[in-house]
Write a protein that holds these residues in place. Structure first.
Motif, PDB file in Angstrom:
ATOM      1  N   GLU A   1       0.820  -1.213   0.014  1.00 37.92           N
ATOM      2  CA  GLU A   1      -0.082  -0.024   0.009  1.00 37.92           C
ATOM      3  C   GLU A   1       0.907   1.035  -0.126  1.00 37.92           C
ATOM      4  O   GLU A   1       0.574   2.374  -0.499  1.00 37.92           O
ATOM      5  N   HIS A   2       2.077   1.053   0.735  1.00 39.95           N
ATOM      6  CA  HIS A   2       2.994   2.330   0.642  1.00 39.95           C
ATOM      7  C   HIS A   2       3.429   2.722  -0.685  1.00 39.95           C
ATOM      8  O   HIS A   2       4.129   3.825  -0.931  1.00 39.95           O
ATOM      9  N   GLU A   3       3.321   1.829  -1.839  1.00 38.53           N
ATOM     10  CA  GLU A   3       3.642   2.027  -3.040  1.00 38.53           C
ATOM     11  C   GLU A   3       2.699   2.604  -3.837  1.00 38.53           C
ATOM     12  O   GLU A   3       3.056   2.915  -5.243  1.00 38.53           O
TER      13      GLU A   3
ATOM     14  N   GLN B   1       0.664   5.469  -8.619  1.00 38.64           N
ATOM     15  CA  GLN B   1      -0.543   6.366  -9.148  1.00 38.64           C
ATOM     16  C   GLN B   1      -0.109   7.693  -9.553  1.00 38.64           C
ATOM     17  O   GLN B   1      -0.511   8.195 -10.663  1.00 38.64           O
ATOM     18  N   ARG B   2       1.138   8.430  -9.303  1.00 41.31           N
ATOM     19  CA  ARG B   2       2.042   9.456  -9.862  1.00 41.31           C
ATOM     20  C   ARG B   2       2.347   9.132 -11.143  1.00 41.31           C
ATOM     21  O   ARG B   2       2.223   9.733 -12.089  1.00 41.31           O
ATOM     22  N   ARG B   3       2.791   7.786 -11.237  1.00 38.93           N
ATOM     23  CA  ARG B   3       3.521   7.530 -12.483  1.00 38.93           C
ATOM     24  C   ARG B   3       2.396   7.109 -13.489  1.00 38.93           C
ATOM     25  O   ARG B   3       2.851   7.401 -14.833  1.00 38.93           O
TER      26      ARG B   3
ATOM     27  N   GLU C   1      -5.384   3.791  -0.849  1.00 40.86           N
ATOM     28  CA  GLU C   1      -5.569   2.200  -0.439  1.00 40.86           C
ATOM     29  C   GLU C   1      -6.877   1.843  -1.154  1.00 40.86           C
ATOM     30  O   GLU C   1      -7.126   0.396  -1.199  1.00 40.86           O
ATOM     31  N   TYR C   2      -7.924   2.431  -1.402  1.00 42.89           N
ATOM     32  CA  TYR C   2      -9.134   2.110  -1.976  1.00 42.89           C
ATOM     33  C   TYR C   2      -8.784   1.529  -3.301  1.00 42.89           C
ATOM     34  O   TYR C   2      -9.857   0.841  -3.781  1.00 42.89           O
ATOM     35  N   ARG C   3      -7.923   1.703  -4.002  1.00 40.37           N
ATOM     36  CA  ARG C   3      -7.484   1.445  -5.279  1.00 40.37           C
ATOM     37  C   ARG C   3      -8.344   1.624  -6.358  1.00 40.37           C
ATOM     38  O   ARG C   3      -8.312   1.017  -7.252  1.00 40.37           O
ATOM     39  N   THR C   4      -8.990   2.968  -6.213  1.00 36.92           N
ATOM     40  CA  THR C   4      -9.816   3.117  -7.520  1.00 36.92           C
ATOM     41  C   THR C   4      -9.284   4.215  -8.183  1.00 36.92           C
ATOM     42  O   THR C   4      -9.933   4.674  -9.363  1.00 36.92           O
ATOM     43  N   MET C   5      -8.141   4.854  -7.816  1.00 38.99           N
ATOM     44  CA  MET C   5      -7.205   5.661  -8.666  1.00 38.99           C
ATOM     45  C   MET C   5      -7.992   6.971  -8.672  1.00 38.99           C
ATOM     46  O   MET C   5      -8.458   7.468  -9.788  1.00 38.99           O
TER      47      MET C   5
ATOM     48  N   THR D   1      -1.785   8.835   2.333  1.00 38.58           N
ATOM     49  CA  THR D   1      -0.692   8.026   1.780  1.00 38.58           C
ATOM     50  C   THR D   1      -0.830   6.462   2.694  1.00 38.58           C
ATOM     51  O   THR D   1       0.302   5.849   2.720  1.00 38.58           O
ATOM     52  N   ALA D   2      -1.986   6.043   2.795  1.00 38.88           N
ATOM     53  CA  ALA D   2      -2.187   4.796   3.547  1.00 38.88           C
ATOM     54  C   ALA D   2      -1.131   4.741   4.896  1.00 38.88           C
ATOM     55  O   ALA D   2      -0.883   3.429   5.127  1.00 38.88           O
ATOM     56  N   GLY D   3      -1.032   5.812   5.452  1.00 37.16           N
ATOM     57  CA  GLY D   3      -0.549   5.775   6.617  1.00 37.16           C
ATOM     58  C   GLY D   3       1.166   5.860   6.807  1.00 37.16           C
ATOM     59  O   GLY D   3       1.900   5.957   7.531  1.00 37.16           O
ATOM     60  N   ASP D   4       1.760   6.072   5.477  1.00 35.83           N
ATOM     61  CA  ASP D   4       2.984   6.285   5.404  1.00 35.83           C
ATOM     62  C   ASP D   4       3.199   7.806   5.447  1.00 35.83           C
ATOM     63  O   ASP D   4       2.983   8.593   4.654  1.00 35.83           O
TER      64      ASP D   4
END
Ligand code: SF4
Ligand code: SF4
Length: 435
Positions: free
Chosen positions: A287-289, A294-296, A344-348, A396-399
């Motif tokens: 999740e931390h990546e 998403q930026r890329r 982290e919901y992964r919907t972008m 940031t999913a906790g990062d």
């Protein structure tokens, strides 16, 4: 690389004053009708707080967004379109009207005719839906009156997860506002969970819409959206959502919320992205990546290879130029000051946020200098009033590392602008680490 265009928004949270002008103008434009009384396509929620609808971030409860299965593939928590088709008569997991808030109005007659009281008005609010007098025990900004801190807002799901650093004393309480619209996600779980195939993402600009003729009112989309940004119109029996004001955008106007924003904090524009990379980025295991992934996916609109890809994809030249003029890609990728809400919901999601630096009102103990002055602010990042952990849970999913990076850049910029305004040489105040 398959280049596509997407409308996107970045909001600068330090500038939001919580005036709700955006919410009200949006409501007057889009949801000012029967069946939509409780709906705010644009809402501004208090943080820390439960949000709107309350506890929407509790995905174990509402089953929104995507998760990775054992083979590392994305699966809908709410169930796939096919599975939902087979179980369309089972109840969707939806917030109730009380989780959104029950629309109410004042008892104006009593309000204006009641005798003078020593303390507060005595007229009680009335429900607009049931017509019955009731005690309103909660609404979307109730948390305003409670401020932050675990004892004061104990039910906030994010707050419960952060570290002991958030065991704040009263004078260290914090709050800020989080305006929200539909994220017009690159990987929308609302569309993927609709048994009728009524929700679609426009290929030309990525705006996610509901085909009102195809919607059958199953409400699986309400369950499937992790941001709870799709709503059921109980009069028409159809789902409705933020349209990114597409009739305005199509004629070159900004969204209503952006145009009327008092704080001028909403940046909107086109971004170009690699459609072939979306699923891979949404499926990153760690999740931390997810943030970097998403930026890329978002492409540099000035890169010649991207421009050629856009031309091959038939994106008009004036749209490519619009993406080059847009601040969105720069805020996200060049300056890296904008972050997505709950990656982290992964919907972008395609509404990103510049997190609040928050006021720094302390003086530096050994010098007595203003902590906002010159490099002091940069040095004070570790003791900001809003805990970095709290922002990290949101963005940031906790990062905490990427949030700290953003705050350092914002602090350097604030020092720089302060020097300019005071007629000093700004280059002297920029810490080397920022450059
Ligand atoms: Fe769909 Fe919008 Fe929810 Fe994303 S935020 S899943 S696009 S309703
Ligand atoms: Fe915040 Fe702008 Fe909305 Fe006011 S109009 S609440 S400043 S986003």
């Amino acid at each position: 690389m398959r280049v596509m265009a997407q409308m996107a928004m970045v909001m600068n949270l330090d500038k939001c004053i919580g005036c709700h002008t955006c919410s009200v103008t949006c409501k007057q434009t889009w949801t000012n009708r029967t069946g939509m009384e409780y709906v705010w396509f644009n809402n501004v929620e208090t943080r820390p707080g439960q949000g709107y609808p309350r506890t929407y971030e509790d995905q174990e409860r509402w089953k929104g967004g995507w998760k990775l299965n054992k083979r590392g593939r994305l699966t809908l928590k709410a169930g796939s379109r096919l599975r939902n088709l087979l179980t369309i008569f089972s109840s969707p997991k939806m917030p109730t009207i009380r989780d959104y808030y029950e629309p109410w109005t004042y008892d104006y007659e009593t309000l204006t005719t009641a005798p003078l009281q020593e303390h507060t008005p005595v007229a009680r609010p009335r429900s607009l839906i049931s017509g019955e007098e009731m005690n309103i025990s909660w609404s979307a900004n109730w948390d305003d009156s409670l401020a932050g801190g675990p004892e004061l807002a104990p039910s906030d799901p994010v707050l419960q997860q952060v570290s002991d650093k958030v065991k704040l004393e009263f004078e260290q309480t914090f709050m800020f506002y989080l305006p929200r619209i539909c994220e017009h996600c690159l990987n929308p779980s609302c569309a993927a969970s609709c048994p009728s195939g009524a929700i679609y993402k426009r290929s030309e600009d990525g705006i996610v819409l509901v085909d009102q003729d195809r919607c059958r009112g199953w409400r699986k989309c309400v369950t499937g959206c992790p941001y709870k940004k799709i709503y059921f119109n109980h009069r028409t029996g159809k789902a409705e959502k933020c349209t990114f004001c597409f009739p305005r955008v199509e004629v070159g106007l900004p969204t209503v919320c952006a145009e009327t924003c008092v704080g001028r904090l909403r940046y909107i524009g086109l971004v170009l992205y690699d459609a072939d990379a979306v699923l891979e980025a949404a499926s990153v295991a760690d999740e931390h990546e997810l943030l970097d992934a998403q930026r890329r996916v978002l492409l540099d609109p000035n890169d010649p290879e991207v421009i050629r890809g856009a031309e091959r994809a038939g994106i008009p030249h004036d749209w490519i130029e619009a993406a080059q003029r847009s601040p969105i890609w720069s805020l996200i990728n060049r300056y890296q000051v904008a972050l997505p809400l709950h990656p982290e919901y992964r919907t972008m999601p395609m509404v990103w946020y510049i997190p609040p630096l928050s006021p720094v009102v302390d003086v530096v103990a050994d010098t007595g200098e203003d902590a906002e002055d010159r490099g002091n602010l940069f040095a004070a990042i570790d003791s900001l009033r809003i805990p970095v952990e709290y922002l990290a849970e949101l963005f940031t999913a906790g990062d905490t590392a990427p949030v700290t990076d953003v705050l350092r850049r914002l602090a350097a910029m604030r020092s720089y602008m302060r020097d300019i305004n005071l007629g000093r040489d700004p280059d002297e105040s920029i810490p080397e680490a920022v450059g």
